[in-house]
Design an enzyme around this catalytic site. Structure first.
Site, PDB file in Angstrom:
ATOM      1  N   GLU A   1       9.502  14.940  16.452  1.00  0.00           N
ATOM      2  CA  GLU A   1       9.983  14.838  15.072  1.00  0.00           C
ATOM      3  C   GLU A   1       9.279  15.878  14.199  1.00  0.00           C
ATOM      4  O   GLU A   1       8.057  15.861  14.069  1.00  0.00           O
ATOM      5  CB  GLU A   1       9.729  13.437  14.531  1.00  0.00           C
ATOM      6  CG  GLU A   1      10.355  13.200  13.175  1.00  0.00           C
ATOM      7  CD  GLU A   1      10.207  11.762  12.704  1.00  0.00           C
ATOM      8  OE1 GLU A   1      11.175  11.233  12.131  1.00  0.00           O
ATOM      9  OE2 GLU A   1       9.122  11.179  12.901  1.00  0.00           O
TER      10      GLU A   1
ATOM     11  N   LYS B   1       0.858  -1.191   0.000  1.00  0.00           N
ATOM     12  CA  LYS B   1       0.000   0.000   0.000  1.00  0.00           C
ATOM     13  C   LYS B   1       0.891   1.235   0.000  1.00  0.00           C
ATOM     14  O   LYS B   1       1.389   1.666   1.042  1.00  0.00           O
ATOM     15  CB  LYS B   1      -0.924   0.050   1.216  1.00  0.00           C
ATOM     16  CG  LYS B   1      -1.993   1.162   1.063  1.00  0.00           C
ATOM     17  CD  LYS B   1      -2.568   1.619   2.382  1.00  0.00           C
ATOM     18  CE  LYS B   1      -1.718   2.652   3.068  1.00  0.00           C
ATOM     19  NZ  LYS B   1      -1.637   3.959   2.355  1.00  0.00           N
TER      20      LYS B   1
ATOM     21  N   GLU C   1       8.912   0.386  11.574  1.00  0.00           N
ATOM     22  CA  GLU C   1      10.042   1.325  11.471  1.00  0.00           C
ATOM     23  C   GLU C   1       9.436   2.719  11.558  1.00  0.00           C
ATOM     24  O   GLU C   1       8.741   3.158  10.649  1.00  0.00           O
ATOM     25  CB  GLU C   1      10.795   1.107  10.158  1.00  0.00           C
ATOM     26  CG  GLU C   1      12.184   1.710  10.147  1.00  0.00           C
ATOM     27  CD  GLU C   1      12.175   3.205   9.873  1.00  0.00           C
ATOM     28  OE1 GLU C   1      12.364   3.984  10.835  1.00  0.00           O
ATOM     29  OE2 GLU C   1      11.976   3.581   8.713  1.00  0.00           O
TER      30      GLU C   1
ATOM     31  N   CYS D   1      13.553  10.065   8.428  1.00  0.00           N
ATOM     32  CA  CYS D   1      13.462   9.662   9.833  1.00  0.00           C
ATOM     33  C   CYS D   1      14.826   9.582  10.489  1.00  0.00           C
ATOM     34  O   CYS D   1      14.941   9.686  11.714  1.00  0.00           O
ATOM     35  CB  CYS D   1      12.729   8.327   9.953  1.00  0.00           C
ATOM     36  SG  CYS D   1      13.463   6.993   8.988  1.00  0.00           S
TER      37      CYS D   1
ATOM     38  N   GLY E   1       6.504   4.527   9.006  1.00  0.00           N
ATOM     39  CA  GLY E   1       5.745   5.765   9.068  1.00  0.00           C
ATOM     40  C   GLY E   1       5.847   6.390  10.435  1.00  0.00           C
ATOM     41  O   GLY E   1       6.814   6.157  11.177  1.00  0.00           O
TER      42      GLY E   1
END
Length: 478
Positions: free
Chosen positions: A382, A176, A250, A284, A228
């Site tokens: 973040e 996806k 992750e 990330c 994500g």
């Protein structure tokens, strides 16, 4: 404008279950550049059914691992021939600077395909171990149907961290892609079909959150592999926990670059321009906390400010551009809101701020904060944009403490003239990937993942292949 009217399900291009569409908007021009079908739960049902049939009854899981490796190697050959096309389409759909797309967005996925194809040629699926009553065979078997849910920032890279090992293991996969970046996956679908991967082994359905959650919760899925946000990862982990379904996550990061006093700043800044700002800060693993001793703090702030000021902001299609736009207007607003938060918290923007560099496009001004503390939100959350925070430390022990004082533990680095000492520092920081005088570039043969809220499990390397295998012990007498 590019137009796709079908989805890649069961090894063929098929009509979607509904008429809903996804508009792909250029982050640079804010114009619609493509339109694709918006996948629905019904489309996910079809994809899972195809994957289930291919796993339960098809040839792929029953082939030897070297046989599957040969097919993946063929896919790698096809991928190699289309790298330039892949780089261009990723720059178009999400605004990644073209140089980064050419050096990383396209080549790194190829490297992963090649690595896992090689690993599959020699990986032992069975070994014999002594047991109390006789020999025991330890066997490795594919986990089953995998749902691979990927983000928009490095779409092909993240797909391959999941698809390549899953295919070698003998799994079937439903991918996806994020709705922001569906276009590159159409190229992948074409290559999968040409490579001769059996029907149903791979399906690709771009979709939003509702269809994604439907896929995660689907009883026909044996494992979820997600990359994500940490918030989404918690939701996926909760669903998988309720169903006792395997998952690997992750997630986010807030990595620290420790500048030791013996560091050569000009050399370090050349590397940090990549480590801290790669993909316009939408990474990330970005080193967004810069830790500097109080004795060199002003000097480091000035060096970081000059480094950021020297980055060209502009059209992502221009090879001279280092920092492009944010992927979407909401991301532009998110990053600007964090800049506003930093100013409200009392940090000083020595570079950048809230003035946008252009009237058109989802750009933000690359920003460096000084007079910052590690308890500020700009140091703890973040941001996912070109915003760096320079934080002072008292001594080396304090620097390590600050680096570890985070909800995350994905990446990090230390910069020093003494690399052996840098290795000692690296061993004390709780992060899954680390660099000494460099950024860890995520080698295909070494594990990637994070501590704490940065996720569960590891990708890449033999450890990444193991994530798609179940282990069976078979004991026997006689």
């Amino acid at each position: 404008m590019l137009q796709h009217d079908t989805l890649f399900i069961g090894g063929d291009w098929v009509a979607p279950a509904s008429t809903g569409t996804i508009d792909v908007v250029s982050p640079h021009t804010e114009e619609i550049v493509a339109r694709v079908p918006d996948g629905t739960p019904a489309d996910m049902d079809r994809a899972v059914a195809a994957a289930r049939a291919a796993f339960d009854h098809g040839p792929w899981p029953r082939m030897t691992m070297p046989e599957r490796a040969a097919v993946v190697a063929r896919l790698a050959e096809l991928y190699a021939a289309r790298q330039a096309e892949i780089a261009d389409i990723i720059t178009l759909e999400m605004g990644s600077p073209i140089t980064f797309s050419q050096l990383a967005q396209a080549p790194q996925p190829l490297g992963m395909l090649q690595y896992f194809a090689q690993l599959g040629e020699t990986f032992e699926v069975e070994d014999q171990r002594p047991g109390m009553f006789g020999p025991v065979t330890v066997r490795r078997e594919p986990v089953g149907v995998v749902a691979a849910i990927v983000p928009w920032n490095v779409p092909q890279f993240v797909i391959m961290t999941k698809l390549a090992p899953a295919l070698i293991a003998g799994c079937t996969v439903v991918i996806k892609p994020a709705p922001e970046t569906p276009l590159d996956s159409y190229l992948l679908g074409e290559m999968i079909k040409e490579a001769g991967i059996p029907d149903g082994v791979v399906s690709i359905v771009a979709a939003g959150r509702e269809a994604g959650e439907h896929l995660v919760a689907h009883p026909g899925v044996d494992k979820v592999a997600f990359t994500g946000s940490t918030a989404a990862g918690r939701r996926i982990g909760a669903i998988c926990g309720e169903q006792l379904k395997r998952c690997s996550l992750e997630l986010g990061g807030k990595s620290a670059a420790i500048i030791l006093d013996d560091c050569d700043l000009p050399s370090a800044m050349g590397f940090l321009s990549i480590a801290s700002l790669l993909n316009s800060g939408q990474a990330c693993v970005a080193q967004t906390r810069i830790l500097a001793s109080r004795s060199r703090y002003d000097e480091v702030v000035q060096a970081v400010a000059e480094m950021v000021t020297g980055q060209t902001v502009g059209d992502p299609g221009d090879p001279t551009t280092a920092i492009g736009p944010m992927v979407a207007q909401r991301q532009q607003e998110r990053v600007e809101n964090y800049i506003r938060i930093g100013l409200d918290e009392g940090a000083k923007a020595v570079v950048g701020g809230l003035d946008r560099p252009f009237d058109r496009g989802w750009y933000v001004s690359p920003t460096v904060f000084a007079n910052a503390a590690n308890d500020m939100r700009i140091a703890r959350e973040e941001i996912f944009g070109p915003v760096l925070t320079v934080i002072p430390y008292d001594d080396e022990a304090d620097a390590v403490r600050i680096a570890n004082d985070s909800d995350y533990g994905l990446s990090g680095s230390v910069w020093t003239a003494d690399t052996d000492h840098g290795m000692d520092v690296a061993r004390r920081v709780r992060a899954g990937t680390y660099g000494v005088n460099m950024m860890n570039t995520l080698e295909p043969g070494t594990p990637f993942g994070g501590y704490k809220a940065s996720g569960l499990g590891r990708e890449l390397g033999p450890e990444g292949l193991a994530a798609y295998l179940e282990y069976k012990s078979i004991a026997r007498l006689g």
